[in-house]
Scaffold this active site. Sequence first.
Site, PDB file in Angstrom:
ATOM      1  N   HIS A 156       0.833  -1.224   0.000  1.00 50.07           N
ATOM      2  CA  HIS A 156       0.000   0.000   0.000  1.00 50.07           C
ATOM      3  C   HIS A 156       0.859   1.263   0.000  1.00 50.07           C
ATOM      4  O   HIS A 156       0.450   2.287   0.529  1.00 50.07           O
ATOM      5  CB  HIS A 156      -0.936   0.038   1.217  1.00 50.07           C
ATOM      6  CG  HIS A 156      -1.690  -1.233   1.435  1.00 50.07           C
ATOM      7  ND1 HIS A 156      -2.869  -1.517   0.802  1.00 50.07           N
ATOM      8  CD2 HIS A 156      -1.395  -2.315   2.208  1.00 50.07           C
ATOM      9  CE1 HIS A 156      -3.283  -2.713   1.176  1.00 50.07           C
ATOM     10  NE2 HIS A 156      -2.401  -3.224   2.025  1.00 50.07           N
ATOM     11  N   SER A 277      15.033  21.011 -15.793  1.00 49.23           N
ATOM     12  CA  SER A 277      13.855  21.813 -16.083  1.00 49.23           C
ATOM     13  C   SER A 277      14.308  23.112 -16.740  1.00 49.23           C
ATOM     14  O   SER A 277      15.356  23.653 -16.399  1.00 49.23           O
ATOM     15  CB  SER A 277      13.109  22.098 -14.778  1.00 49.23           C
ATOM     16  OG  SER A 277      12.365  23.282 -14.889  1.00 49.23           O
ATOM     17  N   LYS A 283      16.033  21.024 -10.595  1.00 50.37           N
ATOM     18  CA  LYS A 283      15.395  19.771 -11.002  1.00 50.37           C
ATOM     19  C   LYS A 283      16.302  18.824 -11.782  1.00 50.37           C
ATOM     20  O   LYS A 283      17.124  19.239 -12.570  1.00 50.37           O
ATOM     21  CB  LYS A 283      14.167  20.065 -11.881  1.00 50.37           C
ATOM     22  CG  LYS A 283      13.042  20.768 -11.180  1.00 50.37           C
ATOM     23  CD  LYS A 283      12.243  19.876 -10.256  1.00 50.37           C
ATOM     24  CE  LYS A 283      11.363  18.899 -10.982  1.00 50.37           C
ATOM     25  NZ  LYS A 283      10.245  19.561 -11.627  1.00 50.37           N
ATOM     26  N   GLU A 290      10.028   7.728 -16.783  1.00 50.34           N
ATOM     27  CA  GLU A 290       8.656   8.207 -17.016  1.00 50.34           C
ATOM     28  C   GLU A 290       8.200   7.858 -18.433  1.00 50.34           C
ATOM     29  O   GLU A 290       7.030   7.532 -18.660  1.00 50.34           O
ATOM     30  CB  GLU A 290       8.589   9.721 -16.805  1.00 50.34           C
ATOM     31  CG  GLU A 290       8.688  10.086 -15.326  1.00 50.34           C
ATOM     32  CD  GLU A 290       8.876  11.579 -15.101  1.00 50.34           C
ATOM     33  OE1 GLU A 290       8.424  12.067 -14.073  1.00 50.34           O
ATOM     34  OE2 GLU A 290       9.501  12.246 -15.950  1.00 50.34           O
TER      35      GLU A 290
END
Length: 465
Positions: A156, A277, A283, A290
């Site tokens: 979970h 970024s 970043k 992804e």
Amino acid sequence: MALWGGRFTKEQDSFFKKFNSSLKIDFILIKEDIKGSIAWSKILLDSKIITIEEQKKLETSLTLILEEIKDNPKKILFSNSEDIHSWVEKKLIYMLGKVGKKIHTGRSRNDQVATDLRLWCKIQIKKIQKSLIIFKKSLIHLSEKYFSHIMPGYTHLQRAQPILFSHWCLAYFEMIKRDFERLNDVFKRINISPLGSGALSGTGWKINREKLARFMKFSKASNNSLDSVSDRDYVIELLSIASIGMMHLSRFSEDLIFFNSGECNFIELSDTITSGSSLMPQKKNPDALELIRGKTGRVYGDLINILVIFKGLPLSYNKDMQEDKEGLFNSLNIWKNCLKMSSIVLSNLKLNKKKCIKSAESGYSNSTDLADYLVRKGVSFRDSHEITGKIVLYAIKKKKSLSDIKLKCLQKFCSIIENNVYKSIKLKNCLKKKESKGGTSPIQVFSEIKDAKKYLLKLQFKNKV
Ligand code: ARG
């Protein structure tokens, strides 16, 4: 010029011609089409339908055609042929005249395309299996490099119990192993030759189809001609195997994205596979992972697409079936690329040992071991669960870990707790206890790695990786 002038009195509409053409997709079947055509010429000779001279001419020209476009198959696209089969036949006719016109005796594009696609799938399976082996090797390499590093295991997405990082690597090894075996399994069903099934009812010529199958290195000839030209089960199977394989890669990516997040900081991904970024200078985004997660959707889409195309198609061949290739070609390519990307990600990955242990220690992931400790002292598991739950609640309130709680305090929850409790709930000792098969104890994981390496060695030898 089309291959069927006689029956028609009008030229095809120019838009229809483009709409109907599959050349820009199926030109990649060129090698397979030539292989199948050479085999067909041999069987025509075997059945005395053509002479040995004619067969030689056909074979030489087919080899020449392949030679001519080998370096740049896209040359084929300059033609206005309907598909790769018509392109090759027209080429042969152009080169050989009358003899070229004999190649299609007893054959249909329906059994031809089914044959080409099976030949192509066989090669792709071997290529993907090689990528799977390389990925498996990367997983094993990492599990050895960081052997004995502890991290929290999750259920979970809550810290559940401590595990070895290697145990996590081996979990993916198992999934990839199943993907590999699924490919072996479908390979057996793909390795059957439909050639000689004609358009739908078989060929009108006395042809030894088993011999023909052997010419193309198929294990045997298919049984039923109607089924042979209509069957694309193997495309559906391959797309379903690819979907499962991509689902594994997507979960793998998601795990690593999470481990890489500022909240976890368990791993560091290399600069070489991340990007920054344009606005936020701090970043470093896990783009590679992804994208793997994102591309999974496209493969699922192709699976659904082919299932929908075939639902309700009457026997035997229908032009709808021409739509079978684009999704298959794309998806297998995506799968192969994502496997390669995953291996690259792993080869540069660094584990932050301290962060992993700290997180495993601070998430009460040793609570089950405290409960087990009480059970070993004679408390029933249900009662020990209740007692441990209360201790955890107390620890949360006091912002302490379980091992920070003083013995006297623990004894207020259960008087039989002794000083040795601290040893029992030490992370290392919690791990050690998971020593039955498949558990996360170092001994068990070590032997799993050993087995995995043996298995890999055999595979590498068999698949020449
Ligand atoms: N281009 C077709 C395909 O990929 C080949 C078979 C065409 N057969 C036919 N009867 N029109 O399915």
